[in-house]
Design a protein around this motif. Structure first.
Motif, PDB file in Angstrom:
ATOM      1  N   THR A  54       0.836  -1.208   0.000  1.00 18.37           N
ATOM      2  CA  THR A  54       0.000   0.000   0.000  1.00 18.37           C
ATOM      3  C   THR A  54       0.866   1.250   0.000  1.00 18.37           C
ATOM      4  N   ARG A  55       1.932   1.249   0.820  1.00 20.58           N
ATOM      5  CA  ARG A  55       2.839   2.400   0.864  1.00 20.58           C
ATOM      6  C   ARG A  55       3.479   2.626  -0.500  1.00 20.58           C
ATOM      7  N   LEU A  56       3.916   1.545  -1.160  1.00 21.49           N
ATOM      8  CA  LEU A  56       4.502   1.678  -2.494  1.00 21.49           C
ATOM      9  C   LEU A  56       3.503   2.279  -3.481  1.00 21.49           C
ATOM     10  N   GLU A  57       2.248   1.836  -3.421  1.00 20.15           N
ATOM     11  CA  GLU A  57       1.234   2.346  -4.341  1.00 20.15           C
ATOM     12  C   GLU A  57       1.037   3.844  -4.171  1.00 20.15           C
ATOM     13  N   HIS A  58       1.044   4.322  -2.934  1.00 23.83           N
ATOM     14  CA  HIS A  58       0.911   5.767  -2.693  1.00 23.83           C
ATOM     15  C   HIS A  58       2.107   6.526  -3.277  1.00 23.83           C
ATOM     16  N   LYS A  59       3.295   5.975  -3.097  1.00 24.16           N
ATOM     17  CA  LYS A  59       4.499   6.617  -3.639  1.00 24.16           C
ATOM     18  C   LYS A  59       4.489   6.610  -5.167  1.00 24.16           C
ATOM     19  N   ILE A  60       4.062   5.493  -5.752  1.00 24.43           N
ATOM     20  CA  ILE A  60       3.983   5.408  -7.221  1.00 24.43           C
ATOM     21  C   ILE A  60       3.058   6.492  -7.746  1.00 24.43           C
ATOM     22  N   ASP A  61       1.885   6.608  -7.155  1.00 23.92           N
ATOM     23  CA  ASP A  61       0.914   7.615  -7.603  1.00 23.92           C
ATOM     24  C   ASP A  61       1.488   9.027  -7.493  1.00 23.92           C
ATOM     25  N   ALA A  62       2.175   9.313  -6.394  1.00 25.12           N
ATOM     26  CA  ALA A  62       2.737  10.655  -6.194  1.00 25.12           C
ATOM     27  C   ALA A  62       3.830  10.956  -7.221  1.00 25.12           C
ATOM     28  N   TYR A  63       4.738  10.020  -7.433  1.00 19.15           N
ATOM     29  CA  TYR A  63       5.822  10.254  -8.390  1.00 19.15           C
ATOM     30  C   TYR A  63       5.293  10.297  -9.821  1.00 19.15           C
ATOM     31  N   TRP A  64       4.310   9.446 -10.117  1.00 16.11           N
ATOM     32  CA  TRP A  64       3.739   9.403 -11.460  1.00 16.11           C
ATOM     33  C   TRP A  64       3.126  10.754 -11.824  1.00 16.11           C
ATOM     34  N   ALA A  65       2.519  11.402 -10.848  1.00 16.02           N
ATOM     35  CA  ALA A  65       1.876  12.699 -11.077  1.00 16.02           C
ATOM     36  C   ALA A  65       2.885  13.804 -11.378  1.00 16.02           C
ATOM     37  N   GLU A  66       4.139  13.607 -11.034  1.00 18.06           N
ATOM     38  CA  GLU A  66       5.165  14.627 -11.257  1.00 18.06           C
ATOM     39  C   GLU A  66       5.680  14.673 -12.692  1.00 18.06           C
ATOM     40  N   ALA A  67       5.519  13.583 -13.420  1.00 17.65           N
ATOM     41  CA  ALA A  67       6.102  13.490 -14.761  1.00 17.65           C
ATOM     42  C   ALA A  67       5.020  13.701 -15.823  1.00 17.65           C
ATOM     43  N   PRO A  68       5.424  14.131 -17.017  1.00 18.96           N
ATOM     44  CA  PRO A  68       4.448  14.325 -18.089  1.00 18.96           C
ATOM     45  C   PRO A  68       3.767  13.010 -18.482  1.00 18.96           C
ATOM     46  N   GLU A  69       2.576  13.148 -19.043  1.00 12.18           N
ATOM     47  CA  GLU A  69       1.834  11.977 -19.509  1.00 12.18           C
ATOM     48  C   GLU A  69       2.627  11.252 -20.594  1.00 12.18           C
ATOM     49  N   LEU A  70       2.504   9.934 -20.602  1.00 14.34           N
ATOM     50  CA  LEU A  70       3.179   9.123 -21.619  1.00 14.34           C
ATOM     51  C   LEU A  70       2.195   8.669 -22.681  1.00 14.34           C
ATOM     52  N   LYS A  71       2.645   8.702 -23.950  1.00 15.06           N
ATOM     53  CA  LYS A  71       1.860   8.146 -25.043  1.00 15.06           C
ATOM     54  C   LYS A  71       2.662   7.097 -25.801  1.00 15.06           C
ATOM     55  N   THR A  72       3.888   6.891 -25.373  1.00 18.52           N
ATOM     56  CA  THR A  72       4.755   5.903 -26.010  1.00 18.52           C
ATOM     57  C   THR A  72       5.737   5.386 -24.958  1.00 18.52           C
ATOM     58  N   PHE A  73       6.484   4.389 -25.323  1.00 19.70           N
ATOM     59  CA  PHE A  73       7.519   3.889 -24.427  1.00 19.70           C
ATOM     60  C   PHE A  73       8.638   4.922 -24.328  1.00 19.70           C
ATOM     61  N   ILE A  74       9.421   4.840 -23.264  1.00 20.78           N
ATOM     62  CA  ILE A  74      10.597   5.697 -23.142  1.00 20.78           C
ATOM     63  C   ILE A  74      11.827   4.821 -23.037  1.00 20.78           C
ATOM     64  N   LEU A  75      12.955   5.397 -23.372  1.00 23.85           N
ATOM     65  CA  LEU A  75      14.223   4.688 -23.211  1.00 23.85           C
ATOM     66  C   LEU A  75      14.706   4.886 -21.784  1.00 23.85           C
TER      67      LEU A  75
END
Length: 182
Positions: free
Chosen positions: A87-108
């Protein structure tokens, strides 16, 4: 106390409750968890993000717990890793994910050096997960290990992207003729 015991000189090691070959699936699994822990140490050495350093130190302790849980083949077990860690990891994932731009493709994998190390952690976490899935020795698996390892690779991906975003470093997009995600 000496660091060497000579007990493993013939290719055997001790699980909690049983002596096995060093190629046993459980040894491969917790050995890869240990490898991941070392790569996390390298990532920490490159980070200047105190929140992530704190996260990663907690994760390192939890990985030791998983290693001990994976090494336990006794009938009576008290698992060290708890569902609250997922659960703690999921909260951290959501927080960090919100900091980066939306993805529409894979990244290197790459960007900032710390982000690149976090991408390596992501791939080693995936391997640890695969090796844990492959354990088929008739003994119970730790109940939260697979979900934790699965979530952990997502954590590393989100954290790597957050590092790049915080440093104003764009992710390198995978070049393809069309969008991968819609």
């Amino acid at each position: 106390m000496k660091i060497y015991t000579k007990k493993g000189d013939k290719g055997q090691t001790q699980l909690i409750g049983k002596r096995v070959s060093k190629t046993h699936a459980r040894v491969e699994s917790y050995g890869t968890v240990d490898e991941l822990n070392s790569f996390i140490g390298v990532a920490i050495a490159e980070l200047d993000q105190e929140d992530m350093i704190s996260d990663l130190e907690i994760i390192q302790h939890e990985l030791f717990d998983i290693g001990g849980d994976l090494a336990n083949v006794t009938e009576k077990k008290e698992w060290a890793l708890k569902e609250a860690s997922i659960t703690r990891l999921e909260h951290k994932i959501d927080a960090y994910w919100a900091e980066a731009p939306e993805l529409k493709t894979f990244i290197l994998p790459g960007g900032e050096k710390a982000a690149a190390h976090l991408h390596v952690c992501r791939t080693v976490a995936r391997r640890a997960e695969r090796l844990t899935v492959a354990i088929d020795d008739g003994s119970e698996l730790p109940p939260f290990a697979l979900a934790y390892l699965n979530r952990l690779s997502d954590y590393f991906f989100a954290a790597a992207r957050a590092v790049n975003a915080r440093k104003n470093r764009e992710d390198i997009l995978y070049k393809r003729g069309k969008d991968v995600f819609k």
